[in-house]
Scaffold this motif. Structure first.
Motif, PDB file in Angstrom:
ATOM      1  N   ARG A   1       0.826  -1.215   0.000  1.00 45.27           N
ATOM      2  CA  ARG A   1       0.000   0.000   0.000  1.00 45.27           C
ATOM      3  C   ARG A   1       0.853   1.254   0.000  1.00 45.27           C
ATOM      4  O   ARG A   1       0.409   2.319  -0.449  1.00 45.27           O
ATOM      5  CB  ARG A   1      -0.929   0.001   1.215  1.00 45.27           C
ATOM      6  CG  ARG A   1      -2.068  -0.994   1.131  1.00 45.27           C
ATOM      7  CD  ARG A   1      -3.159  -0.670   2.138  1.00 45.27           C
ATOM      8  NE  ARG A   1      -2.681  -0.759   3.503  1.00 45.27           N
ATOM      9  CZ  ARG A   1      -2.802  -1.812   4.283  1.00 45.27           C
ATOM     10  NH1 ARG A   1      -3.391  -2.907   3.814  1.00 45.27           N
ATOM     11  NH2 ARG A   1      -2.348  -1.802   5.516  1.00 45.27           N
ATOM     12  N   ALA A   2       2.074   1.164   0.508  1.00 45.35           N
ATOM     13  CA  ALA A   2       2.922   2.348   0.645  1.00 45.35           C
ATOM     14  C   ALA A   2       3.673   2.701  -0.639  1.00 45.35           C
ATOM     15  O   ALA A   2       4.075   3.858  -0.818  1.00 45.35           O
ATOM     16  CB  ALA A   2       3.933   2.139   1.775  1.00 45.35           C
ATOM     17  N   ILE A   3       3.877   1.744  -1.528  1.00 44.33           N
ATOM     18  CA  ILE A   3       4.636   2.012  -2.745  1.00 44.33           C
ATOM     19  C   ILE A   3       3.717   2.444  -3.888  1.00 44.33           C
ATOM     20  O   ILE A   3       2.496   2.419  -3.750  1.00 44.33           O
ATOM     21  CB  ILE A   3       5.471   0.776  -3.163  1.00 44.33           C
ATOM     22  CG1 ILE A   3       4.552  -0.422  -3.466  1.00 44.33           C
ATOM     23  CG2 ILE A   3       6.478   0.423  -2.077  1.00 44.33           C
ATOM     24  CD1 ILE A   3       5.285  -1.665  -3.924  1.00 44.33           C
ATOM     25  N   ARG A   4       4.319   2.844  -4.984  1.00 48.75           N
ATOM     26  CA  ARG A   4       3.530   3.311  -6.122  1.00 48.75           C
ATOM     27  C   ARG A   4       2.884   2.135  -6.872  1.00 48.75           C
ATOM     28  O   ARG A   4       3.278   0.992  -6.690  1.00 48.75           O
ATOM     29  CB  ARG A   4       4.426   4.105  -7.089  1.00 48.75           C
ATOM     30  CG  ARG A   4       5.127   5.286  -6.450  1.00 48.75           C
ATOM     31  CD  ARG A   4       6.072   5.941  -7.442  1.00 48.75           C
ATOM     32  NE  ARG A   4       6.992   4.984  -8.042  1.00 48.75           N
ATOM     33  CZ  ARG A   4       7.821   5.253  -9.048  1.00 48.75           C
ATOM     34  NH1 ARG A   4       7.826   6.470  -9.570  1.00 48.75           N
ATOM     35  NH2 ARG A   4       8.619   4.337  -9.537  1.00 48.75           N
ATOM     36  N   LYS A   5       1.927   2.482  -7.733  1.00 48.76           N
ATOM     37  CA  LYS A   5       1.161   1.445  -8.427  1.00 48.76           C
ATOM     38  C   LYS A   5       2.039   0.596  -9.336  1.00 48.76           C
ATOM     39  O   LYS A   5       1.836  -0.616  -9.475  1.00 48.76           O
ATOM     40  CB  LYS A   5       0.047   2.115  -9.236  1.00 48.76           C
ATOM     41  CG  LYS A   5      -1.039   1.165  -9.696  1.00 48.76           C
ATOM     42  CD  LYS A   5      -2.204   1.926 -10.295  1.00 48.76           C
ATOM     43  CE  LYS A   5      -3.350   0.991 -10.642  1.00 48.76           C
ATOM     44  NZ  LYS A   5      -4.516   1.724 -11.193  1.00 48.76           N
TER      45      LYS A   5
END
Length: 443
Positions: A341-345
């Motif tokens: 959830r914390a990193i980019r898509k």
């Protein structure tokens, strides 16, 4: 000379009888008597043989010399020809049991042409019947029909999808399996030529297959995917064979499709298992390595920076020892979800073993972007952790390396991130470090 010679032939009864007796058709010349009864006046040999008639049969009413069932048919048709005053043609089937040549087949099929002959007063005086034996023709037609019926039974009984197409690649016929699996009927496909079961990305492949079939080749065990009427994709193992017309020219083809959709799903599942971690569902080391190679090539082409994170859970062994491996597994799954959830898509998170994870951060415009991502990861881990009613504190150490000079090998890039992780642990854990070639540490 020709006319004279023709008249001479007509005036020679012996030649006339020789001609009609050599005919394979049956010839019946029937006289219409004043009392409307009918009697034979001329019969050729095949006509006599049909019912076993002799010269004594001439002049007698035909009801006395013919079998009852044959008489009723003949009488009805003769009366019809007289009433209509023109030739009539009809077919019938006669059962004959007394002829040696029909000992194995008592049914004879006839085509009869009856021509009424009228005098100057308009009275019908004679009826000429020419009867042709159609038995052999009908038996051939019957055999062809039996073959066709057997073929159709097989065609519609096989589980594989089958269809034929013409030289313009239009579908001509389909079997029941085609209709059941793909949803289209032959009538729909023939009526609407715009219907296609070929996905857009499969049309070029099909074109190449058709070219091979045109040249006379049978293309077997070729894996294809096709579209159903409902828009679903089905995977098939296809076989393509050429068809030819009566002149031996290519005239289309026949296709057989074996449904391998379930097999493909199973193969995909095996691939999924081979490339993913079964506990967290994340990609594994093998999958990560494949993606890293692709992204390194892409970075070279685009001149965009690529970054690799290596991170683990601080003191994870103590968590396992204190709470047990079941709790430890739940921590790993929760850790994976929070980091995801914390990193980019478009960032790529993988578990490469134990409590060790890697993140691939592609298409960076600024190196400082990785710090923002690292900060978000650290922040998401600070939120309260409650696993199986146990409150646990979880932190992570992160090592970061960059692929910006485009001259590093994959293992070197990964090793640099690992060295940075080691520096983070030396600095007390719960932090991130960026690889520095001179100091093996970050800013």
């Amino acid at each position: 000379m020709v006319e004279k010679y023709s008249l001479e032939i007509l005036n020679r009864p012996d030649l006339f009888y020789q001609l009609i007796n050599n005919m394979t058709d049956l010839v019946f010349l029937t006289k219409v008597n004043p009392d409307k009864s009918l009697s034979y006046v001329v019969l050729n040999k095949p006509a006599k043989d049909l019912y076993g008639l002799t010269n004594e049969s001439f002049g007698k009413p035909i009801e006395e010399v013919l079998p009852k069932n044959a008489y009723h048919i003949v009488k009805t048709k003769y009366e019809e020809a007289m009433e209509k005053k023109k030739p009539i043609k009809y077919e019938d089937m006669v059962t004959v049991s007394h002829l040696p040549q029909n000992s194995n087949n008592e049914v004879i099929y006839w085509e009869s042409t009856i021509t009424p002959v009228f005098n100057q007063d308009g009275e019908c005086t004679h009826l000429l019947a020419i009867v042709r034996d159609l038995t052999e023709q009908r038996e051939k037609e019957s055999e062809i029909q039996r073959i066709k019926d057997r073929f159709e039974l097989v065609w519609n009984s096989v589980a594989d999808v089958m269809f034929t197409f013409d030289k313009k690649q239009n579908i001509v016929s389909v079997n029941k399996a085609f209709e059941k699996l793909l949803g289209w009927t032959a009538e729909e496909l023939v009526k609407d030529k715009s219907i296609s079961i070929i996905p857009e990305d499969g049309k070029e492949e099909l074109r190449k297959i058709i070219e091979r079939v045109k040249s006379g080749e049978t293309v077997t065990t070729h894996e294809v995917k096709r579209i159903t009427k409902n828009g679903e994709i089905i995977y098939f193992l296809g076989s393509f064979s050429p068809l030819y017309d009566q002149n031996g020219d290519w005239d289309g083809g026949v296709v057989a499709y074996k449904d391998i959709t379930e097999r493909k799903k199973y193969e995909d599942m095996l691939k999924e298992l081979a490339l993913h971690d079964p506990l967290t569902g994340l990609p594994n080391r093998t999958y990560f390595s494949q993606c890293l190679k692709l992204e390194m090539e892409k970075a070279k082409r685009t001149n965009l920076v690529l970054s690799v994170f290596v991170l683990d859970i601080d003191h994870f062994k103590e968590i396992n020892d204190s709470y047990g491996h079941d709790i430890g597994d739940e921590v790993l799954k929760e850790f994976a979800m929070r980091v995801k959830r914390a990193i980019r898509k478009n960032d790529f998170l993988a578990r490469i073993g134990g409590d060790e994870f890697v993140i691939l951060i592609p298409e960076l415009t600024e190196k400082t972007n990785v710090m923002e991502i690292a900060d978000r990861i650290q922040q998401c881990l600070r939120d309260e952790w409650i696993i199986a009613n146990e409150k646990i504190k979880i932190t992570s150490s992160i090592g970061i390396s960059f692929y910006s000079q485009f001259d590093l090998e994959e293992k070197t890039l990964f090793k640099n991130a690992d060295l940075a992780l080691y520096e983070a642990k030396k600095k007390g854990r719960n932090n991130y470090q960026i690889y520095n070639k001179q100091e093996t540490s970050l800013l």
